[in-house]
Write a protein that holds these residues in place. Structure first.
Motif, PDB file in Angstrom:
ATOM      1  N   GLU A   9       1.817 -10.028  -9.361  1.00 44.27           N
ATOM      2  CA  GLU A   9       0.838 -10.609  -8.475  1.00 44.27           C
ATOM      3  C   GLU A   9       1.388 -10.491  -7.066  1.00 44.27           C
ATOM      4  O   GLU A   9       2.232  -9.664  -6.806  1.00 44.27           O
ATOM      5  CB  GLU A   9       0.589 -12.061  -8.868  1.00 44.27           C
ATOM      6  CG  GLU A   9       0.131 -12.189 -10.304  1.00 44.27           C
ATOM      7  CD  GLU A   9       0.600 -13.469 -10.926  1.00 44.27           C
ATOM      8  OE1 GLU A   9      -0.240 -14.347 -11.128  1.00 44.27           O
ATOM      9  OE2 GLU A   9       1.797 -13.599 -11.183  1.00 44.27           O
ATOM     10  N   ARG A  10       0.961 -11.358  -6.176  1.00 42.94           N
ATOM     11  CA  ARG A  10       1.517 -11.316  -4.835  1.00 42.94           C
ATOM     12  C   ARG A  10       2.581 -12.382  -4.663  1.00 42.94           C
ATOM     13  O   ARG A  10       2.809 -12.869  -3.567  1.00 42.94           O
ATOM     14  CB  ARG A  10       0.412 -11.522  -3.797  1.00 42.94           C
ATOM     15  CG  ARG A  10      -0.536 -10.337  -3.779  1.00 42.94           C
ATOM     16  CD  ARG A  10      -1.598 -10.549  -2.762  1.00 42.94           C
ATOM     17  NE  ARG A  10      -2.524  -9.412  -2.777  1.00 42.94           N
ATOM     18  CZ  ARG A  10      -3.636  -9.404  -2.094  1.00 42.94           C
ATOM     19  NH1 ARG A  10      -3.983 -10.426  -1.371  1.00 42.94           N
ATOM     20  NH2 ARG A  10      -4.427  -8.359  -2.140  1.00 42.94           N
ATOM     21  N   ALA A  43      -9.705  -1.150   2.799  1.00 39.70           N
ATOM     22  CA  ALA A  43      -9.274  -0.779   1.454  1.00 39.70           C
ATOM     23  C   ALA A  43      -8.115   0.205   1.557  1.00 39.70           C
ATOM     24  O   ALA A  43      -8.119   1.104   2.401  1.00 39.70           O
ATOM     25  CB  ALA A  43     -10.428  -0.156   0.689  1.00 39.70           C
ATOM     26  N   GLU A 193      -3.030  -7.898   5.035  1.00 40.92           N
ATOM     27  CA  GLU A 193      -3.468  -7.750   3.651  1.00 40.92           C
ATOM     28  C   GLU A 193      -3.085  -6.379   3.094  1.00 40.92           C
ATOM     29  O   GLU A 193      -2.713  -6.253   1.931  1.00 40.92           O
ATOM     30  CB  GLU A 193      -4.987  -7.939   3.557  1.00 40.92           C
ATOM     31  CG  GLU A 193      -5.468  -9.351   3.817  1.00 40.92           C
ATOM     32  CD  GLU A 193      -5.225 -10.268   2.632  1.00 40.92           C
ATOM     33  OE1 GLU A 193      -5.004  -9.752   1.523  1.00 40.92           O
ATOM     34  OE2 GLU A 193      -5.252 -11.492   2.821  1.00 40.92           O
ATOM     35  N   ALA A 194      -3.180  -5.337   3.918  1.00 40.54           N
ATOM     36  CA  ALA A 194      -2.901  -3.988   3.425  1.00 40.54           C
ATOM     37  C   ALA A 194      -1.458  -3.863   2.942  1.00 40.54           C
ATOM     38  O   ALA A 194      -1.188  -3.216   1.927  1.00 40.54           O
ATOM     39  CB  ALA A 194      -3.175  -2.964   4.528  1.00 40.54           C
ATOM     40  N   GLN A 196       0.450  -6.275   1.789  1.00 32.54           N
ATOM     41  CA  GLN A 196       0.564  -7.014   0.532  1.00 32.54           C
ATOM     42  C   GLN A 196      -0.107  -6.255  -0.616  1.00 32.54           C
ATOM     43  O   GLN A 196       0.393  -6.260  -1.751  1.00 32.54           O
ATOM     44  CB  GLN A 196      -0.055  -8.400   0.712  1.00 32.54           C
ATOM     45  CG  GLN A 196       0.642  -9.197   1.818  1.00 32.54           C
ATOM     46  CD  GLN A 196      -0.002 -10.542   2.058  1.00 32.54           C
ATOM     47  OE1 GLN A 196       0.093 -11.426   1.223  1.00 32.54           O
ATOM     48  NE2 GLN A 196      -0.652 -10.711   3.194  1.00 32.54           N
ATOM     49  N   ASP A 197      -1.229  -5.612  -0.320  1.00 33.86           N
ATOM     50  CA  ASP A 197      -1.934  -4.864  -1.360  1.00 33.86           C
ATOM     51  C   ASP A 197      -1.106  -3.664  -1.837  1.00 33.86           C
ATOM     52  O   ASP A 197      -1.075  -3.348  -3.033  1.00 33.86           O
ATOM     53  CB  ASP A 197      -3.295  -4.392  -0.849  1.00 33.86           C
ATOM     54  CG  ASP A 197      -4.288  -5.544  -0.690  1.00 33.86           C
ATOM     55  OD1 ASP A 197      -4.033  -6.625  -1.257  1.00 33.86           O
ATOM     56  OD2 ASP A 197      -5.304  -5.355   0.002  1.00 33.86           O
ATOM     57  N   SER A 200       1.686  -4.847  -4.120  1.00 33.14           N
ATOM     58  CA  SER A 200       1.210  -5.169  -5.459  1.00 33.14           C
ATOM     59  C   SER A 200       0.796  -3.914  -6.223  1.00 33.14           C
ATOM     60  O   SER A 200       1.149  -3.735  -7.394  1.00 33.14           O
ATOM     61  CB  SER A 200       0.019  -6.139  -5.354  1.00 33.14           C
ATOM     62  OG  SER A 200      -0.491  -6.459  -6.619  1.00 33.14           O
ATOM     63  N   ALA A 201       0.062  -3.027  -5.559  1.00 27.30           N
ATOM     64  CA  ALA A 201      -0.447  -1.835  -6.234  1.00 27.30           C
ATOM     65  C   ALA A 201       0.666  -0.882  -6.634  1.00 27.30           C
ATOM     66  O   ALA A 201       0.598  -0.237  -7.688  1.00 27.30           O
ATOM     67  CB  ALA A 201      -1.461  -1.120  -5.344  1.00 27.30           C
TER      68      ALA A 201
END
Length: 310
Positions: A9-10, A43, A193-194, A196-197, A200-201
């Protein structure tokens, strides 16, 4: 003594903010608690697994994963930077709330953190921890002090929800939201956010790479003589049998888990592949990450101004 999947998760970016004061939560959440998260984050571009080429001969032997570097580290925030922004947010929020006769609650925590617990990102890897507490993190000494709940007016002053409190107009998103906008120019402060994304990804994608799943298969086969059957190290971390105080059985499984990771080369394979995934994601998302760096610089400059005038 909780268990964690590390990158699943984050948690590597946000979990330790839970003990912070209400205003500090704005580094993890945008706006008031009742507001939905904004849909403004761009995104990220995800590579396909067949684009991630890794030479199996380049995979090193890795035991304990604590302290391993990541390609994304250059875009991360340090504890000092997060604490600086938190201090500035608290100052601005406190100045605003004081006009309403509301005090911002003190936090027993020194500020939000961005903890990337690399020791658990690829499952349990420390033989010492396995032998001492199984899959649990060692307990931190002493309980977290309880904090009195905010009353209705204080909540409205901090987060919005009322047009006026005590005859004075409340900012639409409360004093905390106003402080966030002043620091960041947006409705979210702290790491983009990017970033963190991608963090995670990259964990999720690398977990499915053929070199990693092959390492999982070797690890699982190594564990089989102990009477345990897991598909990958995350399943072992999340075994529902291991609740409450660590039992002798849990400790034995944890010790075998760590030993088999070394035999199977699991951690070296997973980390090497994830580094390759992050390099690909950084290249594919460079414009977004460069903007994240610019936004970070603006926030830190503003925070220094605020803290410097205290």
């Amino acid at each position: 003594m909780r268990r964690s999947t590390g990158g699943a998760e984050r948690v590597g970016w946000r979990s330790a903010i839970a003990g912070a004061s209400p205003v500090l939560l704005l580094l993890a959440c945008a706006g008031a608690p009742s507001e939905p998260a904004p849909a403004t984050a761009p995104a990220i571009v995800l590579p396909s697994l067949d684009q991630i080429a890794v030479d199996p001969g380049s995979i090193p032997d890795i035991g304990d994963s604590t302290g391993l570097p990541m390609e994304l580290d250059v875009y991360r925030w340090s504890d000092a930077e997060l604490s600086l922004v938190a201090q500035a947010l608290n100052t601005l929020t406190g100045d605003c709330a004081e006009r309403f006769g509301v005090a911002v609650p003190d936090s027993p925590d020194s500020g939000p953190r961005e903890p990337e617990d690399m020791s658990r990102r690829y499952g349990l890897t420390s033989a010492a921890e396995a032998g001492a507490t199984g899959y649990r993190f060692q307990a931190t000494p002493g309980p977290t002090p309880a904090r009195a709940p905010l009353d209705e007016d204080a909540t409205a002053v901090l987060y919005g929800g009322k047009a006026q409190v005590r005859g004075k107009a409340v900012p639409p998103r409360g004093c905390a939201g106003q402080a966030t906008t002043e620091i960041s120019g947006a409705d979210h402060a702290g790491p983009a956010e990017a970033v963190q994304d991608i963090n995670s990804a990259s964990w999720s994608l690398s977990r499915r790479h053929p070199l990693v799943t092959a390492a999982f298969a070797r690890w699982s086969a190594c564990l089989r003589p102990t009477g345990t059957t897991y598909g990958d190290p995350v399943e072992a971390m999340n075994d529902d049998r291991f609740t409450g105080q660590p039992t002798a059985d849990e400790i034995e499984v944890a010790k075998a888990d760590v030993a088999c990771k070394v035999v199977a080369g699991t951690t070296g394979a997973w980390h090497t592949v994830e580094m390759a995934v992050q390099r690909a994601m950084i290249e594919a998302n460079r414009p977004v990450l460069e903007e994240a760096q610019r936004a970070k610089a603006r926030q830190l400059a503003k925070a220094r101004q605020v803290v410097g005038r205290e």
